[in-house]
Design an enzyme around this catalytic site. Structure first.
Site, PDB file in Angstrom:
ATOM      1  N   GLU A  65      -8.801  -6.833   4.636  1.00  0.00           N
ATOM      2  CA  GLU A  65      -8.049  -7.951   4.051  1.00  0.00           C
ATOM      3  C   GLU A  65      -7.373  -8.804   5.126  1.00  0.00           C
ATOM      4  O   GLU A  65      -7.269 -10.031   4.968  1.00  0.00           O
ATOM      5  CB  GLU A  65      -7.041  -7.415   3.030  1.00  0.00           C
ATOM      6  CG  GLU A  65      -7.745  -6.939   1.759  1.00  0.00           C
ATOM      7  CD  GLU A  65      -6.965  -5.900   0.960  1.00  0.00           C
ATOM      8  OE1 GLU A  65      -5.732  -5.815   1.134  1.00  0.00           O
ATOM      9  OE2 GLU A  65      -7.600  -5.169   0.177  1.00  0.00           O
ATOM     10  N   TYR A  80       0.798  -1.233   0.000  1.00  0.00           N
ATOM     11  CA  TYR A  80       0.000   0.000   0.000  1.00  0.00           C
ATOM     12  C   TYR A  80       0.830   1.283   0.000  1.00  0.00           C
ATOM     13  O   TYR A  80       0.498   2.235  -0.717  1.00  0.00           O
ATOM     14  CB  TYR A  80      -1.011  -0.033   1.154  1.00  0.00           C
ATOM     15  CG  TYR A  80      -2.204  -0.885   0.837  1.00  0.00           C
ATOM     16  CD1 TYR A  80      -3.294  -0.360   0.152  1.00  0.00           C
ATOM     17  CD2 TYR A  80      -2.234  -2.231   1.176  1.00  0.00           C
ATOM     18  CE1 TYR A  80      -4.393  -1.158  -0.168  1.00  0.00           C
ATOM     19  CE2 TYR A  80      -3.321  -3.036   0.855  1.00  0.00           C
ATOM     20  CZ  TYR A  80      -4.394  -2.494   0.184  1.00  0.00           C
ATOM     21  OH  TYR A  80      -5.467  -3.287  -0.150  1.00  0.00           O
ATOM     22  N   PRO A  90     -15.570  -0.968 -13.453  1.00  0.00           N
ATOM     23  CA  PRO A  90     -16.714  -0.254 -12.890  1.00  0.00           C
ATOM     24  C   PRO A  90     -18.043  -0.847 -13.321  1.00  0.00           C
ATOM     25  O   PRO A  90     -18.210  -1.246 -14.472  1.00  0.00           O
ATOM     26  CB  PRO A  90     -16.555   1.168 -13.409  1.00  0.00           C
ATOM     27  CG  PRO A  90     -15.711   1.036 -14.638  1.00  0.00           C
ATOM     28  CD  PRO A  90     -14.816  -0.137 -14.418  1.00  0.00           C
TER      29      PRO A  90
END
Length: 408
Positions: A143, A101, A402
């Site tokens: 997660e 991240y 999307p």
């Protein structure tokens, strides 16, 4: 999620909200630049990200929409929680870790700065750095729970585990099934119909491994995992699929294939007893077959309408199995649609599924509808169901990218 939002002061949230129109206009350009910068500096991450989706722009578009949604809902991040969970399943399947991240955050901010130039003031960059940290923490927390749950299941595992190909079956001209069992002979967990695994293709001559996600195509509890893979041939400027070609051409009975544990939220709801409508196009058949095999075992009295569209009989996988089920169970009805039937092939409809035809074969719109296939098929399926006045709550699908690609 609310606690995380409170961690952002009002000034930061106001700055983020002010960037929403800019993200709407430049989002894809920013995310494309982000991926370019990240891969230049961390080529090892190409192992994780699907480079085919990178070339097509699907990955950039999906990320741009996620960033945009986070900005638009910065005062109420709970609104994007369903999408966060969907993405987290993908991340878990790809074995995304907390240490990834900060890398993503660094190059996302650089992408914003590169694309927006002087318009990306220090205040804007600082606000996005804070916001990214909050959103990343939400993903990492969700997660972590998912990894823990997976690991604690009987036979569960994290990262990749070697499975052996115990059987290879050609299903059609383009689809082949691979039956997989653990190479270590130890137990492995059941899954829910509709879930997928990630395979790690270690291909000679390639600079990095390739990860691809494939739906499990048999019912849970059969003592085996099965994936049914479409070979993606070269068409025009699009090259042949690296992983699908490898699986079809190189993987044989006895071969070893590393896979992740099953993941995904596109699963069959067995609490619902209303009629079940399963619609698929092409290789989108795979999760639908798993759902069909599951429902006849778990809900043998439930009415099921199974609809499959293919180019022709040569491209129609698992046809005989579906016919066998429909013959055995009076409550299962099967319909086949061929775009271009060959040599007097029998089918129930030629061309495409349309709303008018659906109305003639479906018993009610008060049912559970699941569908999967290429984007064009899924877009048409969604629009047809809306014309049939099906409630959004009864329409179930999963798509990479999307949802607007289907529902707009």
């Amino acid at each position: 999620m609310t606690t995380a939002t409170i961690g952002l002061d009002k000034q930061t949230r106001d700055i983020i909200k002010a960037t929403v129109p800019v993200l709407q206009e430049h989002g894809e350009k920013i995310t494309k630049r982000f991926y370019q910068l990240m891969f230049e500096n961390h080529p090892e991450l190409k192992n994780i990200f699907n480079q085919t989706n990178q070339r097509k722009g699907d990955q950039s578009k999906a990320l741009a929409n996620t960033v945009y949604a986070a900005a638009a809902n910065i005062d109420n991040l709970e609104a994007i929680l369903p999408n966060v969970k969907l993405i987290s399943h993908k991340h878990k399947s790809l074995n995304i870790k907390p240490e990834h991240y900060p890398i993503v955050g660094k190059y996302l901010l650089m992408g914003i700065k590169d694309v927006l130039g002087d318009a990306a003031t220090d205040d804007i960059i600082n606000a996005w750095e804070k916001a990214y940290g909050v959103i990343a923490d939400v993903f990492i927390s969700i997660e972590k729970d998912m990894y823990m749950e997976t690991k604690n299941k009987p036979g569960g595992w994290v990262d990749f585990r070697n499975f052996k190909v115990t059987k290879k079956v050609v299903e059609s001209d383009v689809i082949t099934s691979f039956y997989l069992e653990p190479a270590d002979g130890n137990p492995f967990p059941a899954y829910q119909a509709g879930q997928y695994v990630t395979v790690k293709a270690e291909i000679d001559g390639e600079s990095h491994d390739h990860l691809r996600q494939y739906s499990l195509s048999c019912a849970p509890g059969e003592g085996v995992y099965r994936i049914s893979v479409k070979r993606e041939d070269a068409i025009g400027d699009n090259p042949a699929g690296v992983v699908s070609s490898f699986l079809h051409e190189k993987l044989e009975e006895g071969s070893i294939l590393p896979i992740s544990a099953p993941a995904g939220e596109f699963v069959l709801d067995l609490e619902d007893t209303r009629p079940l409508v399963l619609m698929s196009g092409g290789v989108g058949l795979t999760p639908m077959i798993s759902m069909l095999e599951t429902v006849i075992k778990e809900q043998p009295e439930r009415e099921v309408i199974f609809i499959h569209a293919a180019r022709s009989g040569r491209f129609h996988a698992m046809k005989d199995r579906v016919l066998e089920i429909a013959d055995k169970y009076d409550n299962v009805t099967n319909y086949t649609i061929y775009d271009h039937p060959e040599d007097d092939e029998q089918c129930d409809k030629t061309g495409y599924i349309d709303a008018e035809w659906l109305e003639t074969i479906l018993p009610t719109n008060d049912a559970a509808f699941y569908f999967c296939g290429p984007k064009g098929f899924m877009r048409a399926a969604y629009q047809n169901l809306k014309k049939y006045h099906v409630s959004d709550a009864d329409i179930h699908f999963e798509i990479f990218g999307p949802a607007e690609d289907i529902t707009a």
